[in-house]
Design a protein around this motif. Structure first.
Motif, PDB file in Angstrom:
ATOM      1  N   LYS A 196       0.894  -1.095  -0.055  1.00  0.00           N
ATOM      2  CA  LYS A 196      -0.004   0.290  -0.194  1.00  0.00           C
ATOM      3  C   LYS A 196       0.913   1.468   0.102  1.00  0.00           C
ATOM      4  O   LYS A 196       1.941   0.988   0.926  1.00  0.00           O
ATOM      5  N   TYR A 197       0.252   1.938  -1.160  1.00  0.00           N
ATOM      6  CA  TYR A 197       1.801   3.173  -1.559  1.00  0.00           C
ATOM      7  C   TYR A 197       0.849   4.401  -1.100  1.00  0.00           C
ATOM      8  O   TYR A 197      -0.046   4.935  -1.710  1.00  0.00           O
ATOM      9  N   VAL A 242       3.294   2.319   2.528  1.00  0.00           N
ATOM     10  CA  VAL A 242       2.451   2.632   4.309  1.00  0.00           C
ATOM     11  C   VAL A 242       2.509   0.802   5.037  1.00  0.00           C
ATOM     12  O   VAL A 242       3.032   0.822   5.595  1.00  0.00           O
ATOM     13  N   GLU A 243       2.206  -0.504   3.937  1.00  0.00           N
ATOM     14  CA  GLU A 243       2.255  -1.911   4.309  1.00  0.00           C
ATOM     15  C   GLU A 243       3.014  -2.291   3.125  1.00  0.00           C
ATOM     16  O   GLU A 243       2.602  -2.002   1.987  1.00  0.00           O
ATOM     17  N   ASP A 244       3.873  -3.251   3.518  1.00  0.00           N
ATOM     18  CA  ASP A 244       4.717  -3.553   2.875  1.00  0.00           C
ATOM     19  C   ASP A 244       4.798  -5.551   2.773  1.00  0.00           C
ATOM     20  O   ASP A 244       4.606  -5.869   4.349  1.00  0.00           O
ATOM     21  N   HIS A 292      10.113  -8.752  -5.150  1.00  0.00           N
ATOM     22  CA  HIS A 292      10.255  -9.507  -6.457  1.00  0.00           C
ATOM     23  C   HIS A 292       8.896 -10.113  -5.110  1.00  0.00           C
ATOM     24  O   HIS A 292       8.159  -9.157  -4.930  1.00  0.00           O
ATOM     25  N   CYS A 293       8.095 -10.243  -6.228  1.00  0.00           N
ATOM     26  CA  CYS A 293       6.739 -10.178  -5.979  1.00  0.00           C
ATOM     27  C   CYS A 293       6.116 -12.497  -4.477  1.00  0.00           C
ATOM     28  O   CYS A 293       7.202 -12.221  -4.727  1.00  0.00           O
ATOM     29  N   PRO A 294       5.804 -11.679  -3.626  1.00  0.00           N
ATOM     30  CA  PRO A 294       5.497 -12.581  -2.903  1.00  0.00           C
ATOM     31  C   PRO A 294       5.060 -13.677  -3.005  1.00  0.00           C
ATOM     32  O   PRO A 294       5.058 -15.078  -1.953  1.00  0.00           O
ATOM     33  N   GLY A 295       4.205 -13.401  -4.037  1.00  0.00           N
ATOM     34  CA  GLY A 295       3.332 -14.802  -4.234  1.00  0.00           C
ATOM     35  C   GLY A 295       3.651 -16.103  -5.750  1.00  0.00           C
ATOM     36  O   GLY A 295       4.069 -16.571  -5.179  1.00  0.00           O
TER      37      GLY A 295
END
Length: 83
Positions: free
Chosen positions: A26-27, A44-46, A53-56
């Motif tokens: 969230k930016y 705001v949220e990482d 890199h995408c966590p998925g």
């Protein structure tokens, strides 16, 4: 060049991977243009475990760089979606 405003904009956008739709972060985005770069201090949220890199799916969506003397992520075109 001047550094970006520390407090930054109030409006937040949810950035997610275009391939697997996993939320990335969230930016606090300023302006109404396309998402080209993300200053790290405005995140705001990482949700990432490995930077850029995408966590998925693990796909690289950005590159770490310095913009106006501030650390930022330079977004690779067509890899993320902001809402």
């Amino acid at each position: 060049m001047a550094k970006p405003n520390k407090k930054g904009p109030v409006r937040t956008v949810q950035i997610s991977c275009l391939q697997c739709k996993t939320p990335i972060f969230k930016y606090r985005k300023g302006g109404k243009g396309a998402l080209v770069k993300c200053f790290i201090e405005r995140i705001v949220e990482d949700h990432t475990t490995k930077p850029c890199h995408c966590p998925g799916c693990g796909q690289e969506f950005a590159r770490e760089t310095m913009i106006r003397g501030t650390p930022a992520y330079k977004i690779i075109g067509g890899k993320v979606h902001s809402k």
